[in-house]
Design a protein around this motif. Structure first.
Motif, PDB file in Angstrom:
ATOM      1  N   VAL A  16       0.847  -1.180   0.000  1.00 53.65           N
ATOM      2  CA  VAL A  16       0.000   0.000   0.000  1.00 53.65           C
ATOM      3  C   VAL A  16       0.886   1.235   0.000  1.00 53.65           C
ATOM      4  CG1 VAL A  16      -1.780   1.259   1.259  1.00 53.65           C
ATOM      5  CG2 VAL A  16      -1.784  -1.231   1.264  1.00 53.65           C
ATOM      6  N   ARG A  17       0.651   2.116  -0.951  1.00 56.24           N
ATOM      7  CA  ARG A  17       1.392   3.375  -1.011  1.00 56.24           C
ATOM      8  C   ARG A  17       0.479   4.494  -0.549  1.00 56.24           C
ATOM      9  NH1 ARG A  17       6.020   4.030  -3.367  1.00 56.24           N
ATOM     10  NH2 ARG A  17       5.611   6.113  -4.149  1.00 56.24           N
ATOM     11  N   ASP A  18       1.096   5.517   0.015  1.00 54.80           N
ATOM     12  CA  ASP A  18       0.331   6.683   0.434  1.00 54.80           C
ATOM     13  C   ASP A  18      -0.291   7.347  -0.782  1.00 54.80           C
ATOM     14  OD1 ASP A  18       1.030   6.299   3.068  1.00 54.80           O
ATOM     15  OD2 ASP A  18       2.841   7.531   2.911  1.00 54.80           O
ATOM     16  N   ARG A  19      -1.492   7.836  -0.606  1.00 58.77           N
ATOM     17  CA  ARG A  19      -2.186   8.513  -1.701  1.00 58.77           C
ATOM     18  C   ARG A  19      -1.417   9.780  -2.067  1.00 58.77           C
ATOM     19  NH1 ARG A  19      -7.047   8.208  -4.163  1.00 58.77           N
ATOM     20  NH2 ARG A  19      -7.982  10.151  -4.875  1.00 58.77           N
ATOM     21  N   ALA A  59       1.558   9.796  -3.423  1.00 65.29           N
ATOM     22  CA  ALA A  59       3.003   9.600  -3.311  1.00 65.29           C
ATOM     23  C   ALA A  59       3.655   9.455  -4.688  1.00 65.29           C
ATOM     24  CB  ALA A  59       3.306   8.373  -2.463  1.00 65.29           C
ATOM     25  N   GLU A  69      13.023   2.245  -4.647  1.00 65.21           N
ATOM     26  CA  GLU A  69      11.850   1.551  -4.123  1.00 65.21           C
ATOM     27  C   GLU A  69      11.475   0.366  -5.018  1.00 65.21           C
ATOM     28  OE1 GLU A  69       9.573   5.249  -1.886  1.00 65.21           O
ATOM     29  OE2 GLU A  69       9.223   4.896  -4.017  1.00 65.21           O
TER      30      GLU A  69
END
Length: 124
Positions: free
Chosen positions: A101-104, A106, A113
């Motif tokens: 899950v990535r931060d919205r 980002a 990464e």
């Protein structure tokens, strides 16, 4: 003595709520996701009480034994009386792999990464 209703497998699977629509049931039959007594079933294949129906759809496989044949869609309470569910148990939620899950906001992952993600997935 009343004669048993002749039911097509696509209509029966839809009537007992194994599929949300009859066209979805027919498509699953044509794709080979429905088997009757171990044999691949076409949409027009007739089911009779005692048949074992394997339905593969979504993330799980359903194995049901036909108790009663129907062709009209009925309520959920009545539908479960038409088959005997022999499906394997659903795996517990802890065992299901969690997606990253990535931060919205980002953006896309950086090269560093992406390498870390590949290393975690075993592609390094």
């Amino acid at each position: 003595m009343a004669e048993a209703v002749r039911a097509r497998v696509d209509a029966w699977c839809w009537a007992v709520r194994l599929f949300p629509t009859r066209s979805a049931a027919g498509a699953a039959c044509r794709a080979g996701h429905v088997r009757i007594n171990g044999e691949r079933a076409k949409p027009a294949t007739i089911v009779v009480p005692g048949d074992e129906v394997h339905v593969r759809g979504g993330e799980r496989e359903r194995v049901v034994i036909v108790q009663r044949t129907i062709v009209k869609r009925v309520g959920a309470a009545v539908a479960v009386t038409c088959y005997l569910d022999r499906s394997p148990a659903v795996p517990p939620r802890e065992q299901v792999a969690v997606a990253a899950v990535r931060d919205r906001g980002a953006g896309r992952p950086t090269k560093r990464e992406r390498r870390e993600i590949d290393r975690l997935r075993g592609r390094a």
